[in-house]
Design a protein around this motif. Structure first.
Motif, PDB file in Angstrom:
ATOM      1  N   GLU A   7       0.814  -1.209   0.000  1.00  0.00           N
ATOM      2  CA  GLU A   7       0.000   0.000   0.000  1.00  0.00           C
ATOM      3  C   GLU A   7       0.853   1.266   0.000  1.00  0.00           C
ATOM      4  OE1 GLU A   7      -2.278  -3.318   2.072  1.00  0.00           O
ATOM      5  OE2 GLU A   7      -0.231  -2.538   2.071  1.00  0.00           O
ATOM      6  N   THR A   8       1.900   1.311   0.827  1.00  0.00           N
ATOM      7  CA  THR A   8       2.737   2.510   0.869  1.00  0.00           C
ATOM      8  C   THR A   8       3.591   2.616  -0.386  1.00  0.00           C
ATOM      9  OG1 THR A   8       4.382   1.302   2.199  1.00  0.00           O
ATOM     10  CG2 THR A   8       2.790   2.668   3.384  1.00  0.00           C
ATOM     11  N   ALA A   9       4.061   1.477  -0.909  1.00  0.00           N
ATOM     12  CA  ALA A   9       4.846   1.503  -2.144  1.00  0.00           C
ATOM     13  C   ALA A   9       4.005   2.002  -3.312  1.00  0.00           C
ATOM     14  CB  ALA A   9       5.406   0.120  -2.442  1.00  0.00           C
ATOM     15  N   ALA A  10       2.756   1.534  -3.407  1.00  0.00           N
ATOM     16  CA  ALA A  10       1.863   1.980  -4.482  1.00  0.00           C
ATOM     17  C   ALA A  10       1.562   3.469  -4.354  1.00  0.00           C
ATOM     18  CB  ALA A  10       0.574   1.171  -4.462  1.00  0.00           C
ATOM     19  N   ALA A  11       1.381   3.941  -3.122  1.00  0.00           N
ATOM     20  CA  ALA A  11       1.121   5.364  -2.907  1.00  0.00           C
ATOM     21  C   ALA A  11       2.332   6.205  -3.317  1.00  0.00           C
ATOM     22  CB  ALA A  11       0.765   5.619  -1.443  1.00  0.00           C
ATOM     23  N   ALA A  12       3.532   5.712  -3.013  1.00  0.00           N
ATOM     24  CA  ALA A  12       4.748   6.432  -3.398  1.00  0.00           C
ATOM     25  C   ALA A  12       4.900   6.484  -4.916  1.00  0.00           C
ATOM     26  CB  ALA A  12       5.960   5.761  -2.762  1.00  0.00           C
ATOM     27  N   LEU A  13       4.630   5.363  -5.580  1.00  0.00           N
ATOM     28  CA  LEU A  13       4.719   5.331  -7.037  1.00  0.00           C
ATOM     29  C   LEU A  13       3.685   6.275  -7.656  1.00  0.00           C
ATOM     30  CD1 LEU A  13       5.890   4.127  -9.638  1.00  0.00           C
ATOM     31  CD2 LEU A  13       4.255   2.235  -9.403  1.00  0.00           C
ATOM     32  N   ALA A  14       2.500   6.314  -7.087  1.00  0.00           N
ATOM     33  CA  ALA A  14       1.464   7.213  -7.597  1.00  0.00           C
ATOM     34  C   ALA A  14       1.880   8.674  -7.445  1.00  0.00           C
ATOM     35  CB  ALA A  14       0.147   6.954  -6.866  1.00  0.00           C
ATOM     36  N   LEU A  15       2.515   9.002  -6.314  1.00  0.00           N
ATOM     37  CA  LEU A  15       2.987  10.374  -6.110  1.00  0.00           C
ATOM     38  C   LEU A  15       4.068  10.718  -7.130  1.00  0.00           C
ATOM     39  CD1 LEU A  15       2.930  12.957  -4.366  1.00  0.00           C
ATOM     40  CD2 LEU A  15       4.654  11.889  -2.886  1.00  0.00           C
ATOM     41  N   TYR A  16       4.974   9.785  -7.374  1.00  0.00           N
ATOM     42  CA  TYR A  16       6.015  10.004  -8.385  1.00  0.00           C
ATOM     43  C   TYR A  16       5.385  10.220  -9.757  1.00  0.00           C
ATOM     44  CZ  TYR A  16       9.436   8.829 -11.950  1.00  0.00           C
ATOM     45  OH  TYR A  16      10.199   8.865 -13.080  1.00  0.00           O
ATOM     46  N   ARG A  17       4.464   9.354 -10.154  1.00  0.00           N
ATOM     47  CA  ARG A  17       3.857   9.453 -11.493  1.00  0.00           C
ATOM     48  C   ARG A  17       3.025  10.714 -11.651  1.00  0.00           C
ATOM     49  NH1 ARG A  17       2.157   3.044 -12.174  1.00  0.00           N
ATOM     50  NH2 ARG A  17       4.067   2.406 -13.297  1.00  0.00           N
ATOM     51  N   GLU A  18       2.423  11.169 -10.562  1.00  0.00           N
ATOM     52  CA  GLU A  18       1.618  12.394 -10.629  1.00  0.00           C
ATOM     53  C   GLU A  18       2.461  13.577 -11.085  1.00  0.00           C
ATOM     54  OE1 GLU A  18      -0.868  15.340  -7.553  1.00  0.00           O
ATOM     55  OE2 GLU A  18      -0.268  13.320  -6.916  1.00  0.00           O
ATOM     56  N   HIS A  19       3.732  13.561 -10.731  1.00  0.00           N
ATOM     57  CA  HIS A  19       4.586  14.718 -11.034  1.00  0.00           C
ATOM     58  C   HIS A  19       5.654  14.439 -12.092  1.00  0.00           C
ATOM     59  CE1 HIS A  19       2.839  17.061  -7.749  1.00  0.00           C
ATOM     60  NE2 HIS A  19       2.815  15.917  -7.080  1.00  0.00           N
ATOM     61  N   ARG A  20       5.880  13.149 -12.413  1.00  0.00           N
ATOM     62  CA  ARG A  20       6.920  12.830 -13.393  1.00  0.00           C
ATOM     63  C   ARG A  20       6.375  12.051 -14.592  1.00  0.00           C
ATOM     64  NH1 ARG A  20      10.765  15.745 -14.013  1.00  0.00           N
ATOM     65  NH2 ARG A  20      11.959  14.033 -14.961  1.00  0.00           N
ATOM     66  N   GLY A  21       5.079  11.790 -14.598  1.00  0.00           N
ATOM     67  CA  GLY A  21       4.489  11.114 -15.739  1.00  0.00           C
ATOM     68  C   GLY A  21       4.284   9.626 -15.496  1.00  0.00           C
ATOM     69  N   GLU A  22       3.454   9.027 -16.326  1.00  0.00           N
ATOM     70  CA  GLU A  22       3.077   7.615 -16.182  1.00  0.00           C
ATOM     71  C   GLU A  22       4.159   6.690 -16.745  1.00  0.00           C
ATOM     72  OE1 GLU A  22       0.458   6.097 -14.714  1.00  0.00           O
ATOM     73  OE2 GLU A  22      -0.181   8.034 -13.905  1.00  0.00           O
ATOM     74  N   ARG A  23       5.303   6.711 -16.156  1.00  0.00           N
ATOM     75  CA  ARG A  23       6.396   5.855 -16.599  1.00  0.00           C
ATOM     76  C   ARG A  23       6.195   4.444 -16.053  1.00  0.00           C
ATOM     77  NH1 ARG A  23      11.133   9.335 -17.628  1.00  0.00           N
ATOM     78  NH2 ARG A  23      10.506  11.505 -17.239  1.00  0.00           N
ATOM     79  N   PRO A  24       6.362   3.421 -16.882  1.00  0.00           N
ATOM     80  CA  PRO A  24       6.254   2.053 -16.375  1.00  0.00           C
ATOM     81  C   PRO A  24       7.473   1.685 -15.536  1.00  0.00           C
ATOM     82  CG  PRO A  24       6.966   2.023 -18.652  1.00  0.00           C
ATOM     83  CD  PRO A  24       6.652   3.465 -18.326  1.00  0.00           C
ATOM     84  N   VAL A  25       7.284   0.794 -14.597  1.00  0.00           N
ATOM     85  CA  VAL A  25       8.409   0.262 -13.826  1.00  0.00           C
ATOM     86  C   VAL A  25       9.142  -0.745 -14.704  1.00  0.00           C
ATOM     87  CG1 VAL A  25       9.092  -1.108 -11.822  1.00  0.00           C
ATOM     88  CG2 VAL A  25       7.348   0.683 -11.590  1.00  0.00           C
TER      89      VAL A  25
END
Length: 630
Positions: free
Chosen positions: A125-143
């Motif tokens: 849950e926290t990892a997904a939230a962190a990735l969502a925060l990153y994508r919100e500001h850096r774009g929908e980059r795939p892992v």
């Protein structure tokens, strides 16, 4: 007993005031570094599970403003203010971290087509939230890749929040880890996982109330998230220092650092960014050589030498060092100085402890006497917010000399309950001891008050006055502690005495972890649950055939011991199981029952009752066992 917190006693107030006058409180560089590169904060700072349960709430630390109250060591207050900084941060262009959403940091390295993830936190849950925060500001980059720097759960447990087993199996997302990662990651959370998890509840204070008289942090991070722990085994193993890999256009050079902060650990140099990930071998605290939750004692000698190697390999080519906890250090000279200070910290403790061991000093004597040199004492990153000089020196003694200090009086001591009864009787009874301890408490001798009151509580657990005064004593010791985990232990002890036991908030021996036990690790995990005395007269044998790897094992219970062998046997077993490796590991979750076997897809031949007989011999751990009471 009232659960209400008490005020700081005059002796604690005096200690806190004196600490503020000492160096290095005038140095504010860390505050600049901890907020540098802020892109955005998560608002609100709350992460919930699918069922709405809160697994993380950084907003509960909003009280960490202004000067330290007398109920918190000002040095720990300062560290907690720094660690509570939450949000997405730019380390350098192309490298971003989300900090303050779990005990650890998650790092994103931007590649040609996506993003590599370093250390995906504890919970999905926290990892997904962190990735969502990153994508919100850096774009929908795939892992496009995942890297585990080491085998502790706060560096891999959230992996299924950033990628899937399907993407890994399909080769779209390589998972990189140091040699030995999976064995150590699984074993640590299963073999003694129940006891470690229970003590971790005290160490991180996840169940404690947040506030100036409660939990303020753990020094390394604020606390542990309480979400879903997962594991995807690595697909690319780093085995040697200097090994180079390129993933999604990101060039990486690895340094192996086994038996330092973790038994399997690596550091990462990113030459294109002139950046160094120090994993957990160089952070802004004195780390643990023996964590209070329990573990194998770490090797400070190897740790110090590893950091020397880090400087030699990467010091001249690094402009920023970032870790999986805390905040980065910028500037080539500052990076090298930071690494040297951390290196000398572990080297000094190791060498000086051994010097005193060879002069006949015991661990507790060394811990009480030895001080760091002024140059180290005056550096913020050497302070004992997570490890401490005191318990680390005892750990070094333990590593070399074991639990016995050579004094025959300590060779065969009574356990706490029996010792407590005898101490209380010798000292004139429980009431007399409590009266004398109250005098020690009022004189500010909290260490001694805790020592004697502990005997009373173990001798007479229902003695209300002893419990209340011991709770008050632990509370004051917590208020005075610079070490975040010491504070949490003391205040957790206070909570247990005042309110009762509070369980284990973060359970790391999750089904996903257990599912990755190898067959022999699974057999070991079952063996350590055998109730020996109850199994003295039980004899049984089970043949196991793993069809997907064409391996056979014979399990045998005899003399209260469950043993196993892969050698061929001349006699038939009582029962035979035919299954696969993955289905076999599911038995640890589903259980040794007909229903569990059916769910796991296990074929049984022979006497199926031996499985229920084996199950009847199991004595699993207790996730709510008492710690400060008998």
């Amino acid at each position: 007993m009232t659960p209400v917190s008490k005020a700081a006693q005059p002796f604690i107030v005096q200690q806190q005031a004196e600490l503020l006058g000492r160096p290095p409180f005038s140095d504010a560089q860390d505050f600049e570094d901890a907020t540098s590169g802020l892109v955005a904060r998560r608002a609100p700072g709350v992460v919930t599970g699918d069922d709405g349960t809160v697994v993380w709430d950084s907003d509960t630390y909003a009280f960490l403003q202004g000067d330290a109250p007398y109920t918190v060591n000002p040095s720990l207050w300062r560290q907690s203010q720094l660690v509570a900084e939450q949000g997405l941060f730019e380390v350098v262009e192309g490298i971003y971290q989300v900090r303050g959403l779990d005990l650890s940091n998650i790092t994103f390295i931007e590649g040609d087509s996506g993003v590599l993830v370093i250390d995906p936190l504890i919970s999905t849950e926290t990892a997904a939230a962190a990735l969502a925060l990153y994508r919100e500001h850096r774009g929908e980059r795939p892992v496009t890749g995942v890297i585990y720097t080491h085998s502790h759960v706060d560096h891999f447990g959230g992996v299924k929040g950033v990628t899937t087993q399907e993407d890994v199996d399909a080769g779209r997302v390589p998972v990189i880890a140091p040699d030995g990662f999976t064995e150590h990651a699984v074993a640590e959370n299963v073999y003694a996982g129940t006891a470690m998890g229970r003590r971790a509840a005290y160490m991180y204070g996840a169940a404690l109330a947040r506030g100036p008289q409660g939990q303020v942090g753990a020094g390394l991070g604020q606390t542990t998230s309480t979400g879903t722990v997962t594991l995807i085994p690595p697909t690319l193993i780093v085995t040697t220092t200097g090994q180079k890999e390129v993933v999604d256009g990101v060039h990486m050079v690895f340094q192996m650092a086994p038996d330092t902060e973790a038994p399997a650990e690596l550091l990462i140099h990113l030459p294109d960014f002139r950046a160094l990930c120090t994993a957990e071998d160089a952070t802004h605290t004195l780390h643990n050589l023996l964590t209070l939750r329990g573990a194998v004692v770490r090797d400070p000698h190897a740790w110090s030498h590893a950091l020397t190697e880090t400087i030699d390999l990467f010091g001249a080519d690094t402009d920023v060092a970032f870790a999986s906890h805390h905040w980065p250090t910028w500037g080539q000279d500052r990076v090298v100085h930071f690494l040297e200070t951390q290196r000398d910290l572990y080297g000094y403790l190791h060498d000086q402890c051994l010097r005193l061991i060879n002069k006949g000093w015991t661990g507790i004597e060394i811990a009480e006497h030895l001080q760091l040199p002024p140059a180290l004492e005056n550096a913020w990153n050497t302070h004992g917010y997570y490890g401490s000089v005191s318990h680390n020196l005892k750990a070094i003694y333990q590593r070399y000399m074991g639990w016995f200090d050579g004094n025959p009086a300590h060779l065969w001591q009574h356990p706490p309950l029996e010792a407590g009864k005898r101490y209380v009787e010798f000292m004139g009874g429980a009431d007399a001891v409590v009266d004398k301890a109250r005098g020690s408490f009022e004189a500010g001798d909290f260490r001694w008050a805790a020592e004697v009151l502990n005997h009373v509580v173990f001798a007479q657990p229902d003695h209300a006055a002893a419990r209340e005064l011991l709770a008050d004593t632990y509370e004051q010791l917590g208020y005075g502690a610079e070490n975040g985990t010491w504070r949490n232990f003391y205040l957790s002890g206070t909570t247990e005495l005042r309110e009762g036991q509070f369980g284990t908030p973060t359970v790391t021996a999750s089904p996903d972890i257990i599912a990755h036990l190898t067959p022999t690790m699974l057999f070991d995990a079952i063996a350590i649950q055998i109730d020996g005395p109850r199994a003295w007269e039980e004899k049984l044998s089970i043949e196991i055939h793993l069809t997907d790897v064409d391996e056979r094992y014979r399990l045998r219970l005899n003399n209260g011991v469950l043993s196993y062998t892969a050698a061929s046997q001349n006699t038939p077993a009582d029962a035979a199981l035919t299954t696969t490796v993955r289905a076999l590991s599911a038995l640890a979750v589903e259980g040794l029952t007909p229903q569990g076997l059916e769910r796991a897809g296990v074929q049984v031949e022979g006497d199926a009752s031996v499985l229920s007989r084996l199950a009847a011999m199991l004595d699993p751990g207790d996730q709510n066992f008492p710690i400060v009471t008998p």
